[in-house]
Design an enzyme around this catalytic site. Structure first.
Site, PDB file in Angstrom:
ATOM      1  N   HIS A 132     -14.864  56.051  16.364  1.00 17.59           N
ATOM      2  CA  HIS A 132     -13.948  54.851  15.507  1.00 17.59           C
ATOM      3  C   HIS A 132     -15.049  54.311  14.509  1.00 17.59           C
ATOM      4  CE1 HIS A 132     -16.045  52.667  18.766  1.00 17.59           C
ATOM      5  NE2 HIS A 132     -15.908  51.352  17.946  1.00 17.59           N
TER       6      HIS A 132
HETATM    7  C1  UD1 Z   1     -14.322  46.880  16.754  1.00 13.56           C
HETATM    8  C2  UD1 Z   1     -15.758  46.250  16.536  1.00 13.56           C
HETATM    9  C3  UD1 Z   1     -16.789  47.360  17.193  1.00 13.56           C
HETATM   10  C4  UD1 Z   1     -16.174  47.905  18.539  1.00 13.56           C
HETATM   11  C5  UD1 Z   1     -14.761  48.049  18.390  1.00 13.56           C
HETATM   12  C6  UD1 Z   1     -14.447  48.831  19.970  1.00 13.56           C
HETATM   13  C7  UD1 Z   1     -16.315  44.714  14.563  1.00 13.56           C
HETATM   14  C8  UD1 Z   1     -16.948  44.904  13.201  1.00 13.56           C
HETATM   15  N1  UD1 Z   1     -16.156  46.044  15.228  1.00 13.56           N
HETATM   16  O1  UD1 Z   1     -14.222  47.717  15.779  1.00 13.56           O
HETATM   17  O2  UD1 Z   1     -18.062  46.793  17.195  1.00 13.56           O
HETATM   18  O3  UD1 Z   1     -17.201  48.782  18.835  1.00 13.56           O
HETATM   19  O4  UD1 Z   1     -14.160  47.259  17.977  1.00 13.56           O
HETATM   20  O5  UD1 Z   1     -13.314  49.125  19.748  1.00 13.56           O
HETATM   21  O6  UD1 Z   1     -15.672  43.663  15.112  1.00 13.56           O
HETATM   22  N2  UD1 Z   1      -6.270  48.335  14.992  1.00 13.56           N
HETATM   23  C9  UD1 Z   1      -5.326  48.787  15.291  1.00 13.56           C
HETATM   24  N3  UD1 Z   1      -4.875  48.271  16.673  1.00 13.56           N
HETATM   25  C10 UD1 Z   1      -5.861  47.103  17.324  1.00 13.56           C
HETATM   26  C11 UD1 Z   1      -6.952  46.964  16.675  1.00 13.56           C
HETATM   27  C12 UD1 Z   1      -7.235  47.580  15.419  1.00 13.56           C
HETATM   28  O7  UD1 Z   1      -4.236  49.394  15.006  1.00 13.56           O
HETATM   29  O8  UD1 Z   1      -5.481  46.833  18.474  1.00 13.56           O
HETATM   30  C13 UD1 Z   1      -6.637  49.039  13.700  1.00 13.56           C
HETATM   31  C14 UD1 Z   1      -6.357  48.492  12.410  1.00 13.56           C
HETATM   32  O9  UD1 Z   1      -5.973  49.224  11.397  1.00 13.56           O
HETATM   33  C15 UD1 Z   1      -7.769  47.891  12.151  1.00 13.56           C
HETATM   34  C16 UD1 Z   1      -8.902  48.728  12.494  1.00 13.56           C
HETATM   35  O10 UD1 Z   1      -7.985  49.422  13.679  1.00 13.56           O
HETATM   36  O11 UD1 Z   1      -7.881  47.660  10.784  1.00 13.56           O
HETATM   37  C17 UD1 Z   1     -10.008  48.463  12.968  1.00 13.56           C
HETATM   38  O12 UD1 Z   1      -9.999  47.296  13.911  1.00 13.56           O
HETATM   39  P1  UD1 Z   1     -11.182  46.288  13.953  1.00 13.56           P
HETATM   40  O13 UD1 Z   1     -11.041  45.172  14.872  1.00 13.56           O
HETATM   41  O14 UD1 Z   1     -11.349  45.886  12.474  1.00 13.56           O
HETATM   42  O15 UD1 Z   1     -12.545  47.050  14.330  1.00 13.56           O
HETATM   43  P2  UD1 Z   1     -12.675  48.406  15.210  1.00 13.56           P
HETATM   44  O16 UD1 Z   1     -12.971  49.564  14.496  1.00 13.56           O
HETATM   45  O17 UD1 Z   1     -11.803  48.374  16.373  1.00 13.56           O
END
Ligand code: UD1
Length: 351
Positions: A204
């Site tokens: 991820h």
């Molecule tokens: C985040 C953390 C990372 C951690 C990870 C655990 C940061 C910079 N990164 O990364 O350190 O290891 O969480 O999972 O804070 N999305 C969904 N549903 C959700 C959440 C996210 O669809 O419930 C999708 C969205 O398209 C979003 C993307 O995932 O834009 C990324 O989510 P984001 O919270 O930005 O970062 P993670 O990759 O989850």
């Protein structure tokens, strides 16, 4: 004593569980603020339910966005929360945008802030997690370090006076879940796999998912592994693969939704290997003595590599071949503590 925890992403809910339990045990008032960074039930609600964490007192509901927008939205919302609850300590966990925003908000309102999982470094300045952890450590009044290596990094940056070695709270919760909740036969049946015959994979990190060529190389290597690989696909991975027209299923690879924590622990216990770019999973694999292959150029959890249970690989044949290597010699080493880190955290906070 009132402690206010700021959490927002999946691994933070896992770390919150033993801290919340220890607060309850000691009669410490504990306010839980969920930023809403992770909002899908499989990444959020299921952890609260399975791990017996009280419902959040405050839900900021910030959702997804660019780093600036997400971090800024949390920061803007936190002032009123801290003014209303007036905690003795703000506790932030790990390396996410929620962590940085929670720490910054506390510092600006002169509320003491403690960083749990302080001192970890990948030294890769392109990772958002690296900015978040460096900035949070330097903002924090108390740096609660999980390992001696983390304490040494803090000392190198002039933060020795604020550093306390507490161990890793993830080991606390892992021991409890392994002993009480993990149902290996049920998870094998759910995944359609045989004990010791498959690997569990997660991908991820932005540096793997957001570069189309790199993501394609990761997926192709996973499809070529010589045994079944179950990929527990984070929403970020599914979204990027769809944008890039990349089909994840194929060859050795089967795609599934992320698992609840007890099922994940069961799956890793039964697997012959783990393939991941997650920090937490590298440690969990080590603690359960399942060999780990990490698709990154560096790791914060160097002990897993030094002890022979984790190898760092580039996407491609190196990944494919490492996933099939035999297990290393057994070790009794416990670099992440003895499963009593949450108690050490509360003691460090004076609770
Ligand atoms: C985040 C953390 C990372 C951690 C990870 C655990 C940061 C910079 N990164 O990364 O350190 O290891 O969480 O999972 O804070 N999305 C969904 N549903 C959700 C959440 C996210 O669809 O419930 C999708 C969205 O398209 C979003 C993307 O995932 O834009 C990324 O989510 P984001 O919270 O930005 O970062 P993670 O990759 O989850």
């Amino acid at each position: 004593m009132k402690i206010l925890s700021v959490v927002g992403a999946r691994p933070q809910f896992v770390k919150l569980a033993p801290v919340a339990a220890e607060c309850a045990r000691r009669g410490v008032e504990h306010v839980i603020v969920h930023t809403g960074q992770h909002y899908d039930p499989v990444l959020s609600d299921v952890f609260f339910a399975d791990l017996g964490i009280p419902d959040p007192d405050v839900h900021l509901g910030v959702g997804s966005g660019s780093h600036g927008a997400q971090t800024g939205a949390i920061l803007a919302a936190m002032d009123a929360v801290l003014e209303e609850h007036a905690p003795d300590w703000v506790l932030v966990y790990g390396d996410t945008n929620s962590t940085l925003a929670g720490a910054l908000s506390a510092v600006k309102l002169h509320v003491p802030v403690a960083h749990l999982e302080a001192g970890l470094r990948s030294f890769n300045r392109r990772m958002p997690e690296e900015h978040n952890r460096v900035l949070t450590d330097h903002a924090a009044d108390l740096c609660l370090a999980p390992t001696q290596v983390a304490v040494d990094h803090l000392a190198d940056e002039g933060l020795a006076g604020r550093a306390v070695l507490v161990g890793d709270v993830m080991i606390d919760v892992l021991h409890r879940v392994r002993d009480e909740l993990a149902d290996v036969p049920a998870v094998l049946a759910e995944l359609g796999q045989q004990e010791g015959a498959f690997s569990v994979a997660t991908v991820h990190r932005a540096e793997n998912t957001d570069d189309p060529e790199r993501l394609r190389a990761v997926v192709e290597a996973l499809q070529q592994v010589d045994h079944p690989v179950v990929l527990l696909a984070h929403p970020r991975l599914r979204a990027r693969a769809a944008e890039q027209g990349l089909d994840l299923d194929g060859g050795s690879l089967t795609v599934r939704d992320p698992l609840p924590y007890p099922s994940l622990v069961g799956a890793v216990t039964a697997a012959r290997g783990v393939i991941t770019d997650s920090g937490g999973l590298q440690k969990e694999a080590f603690a359960l003595r399942t060999p780990c292959t990490t698709v990154r150029t560096e790791t914060e959890w160097v002990e897993t590599v030094q002890l022979g249970w984790n190898v760092l690989v580039e996407p491609g044949p190196g990944l494919r071949d490492a996933a099939s290597r035999p297990a290393p010699l057994p070790t009794g080493a416990t670099p992440y503590g003895d499963g009593h880190a949450a108690a050490a955290v509360l003691t460090a906070l004076g609770a």
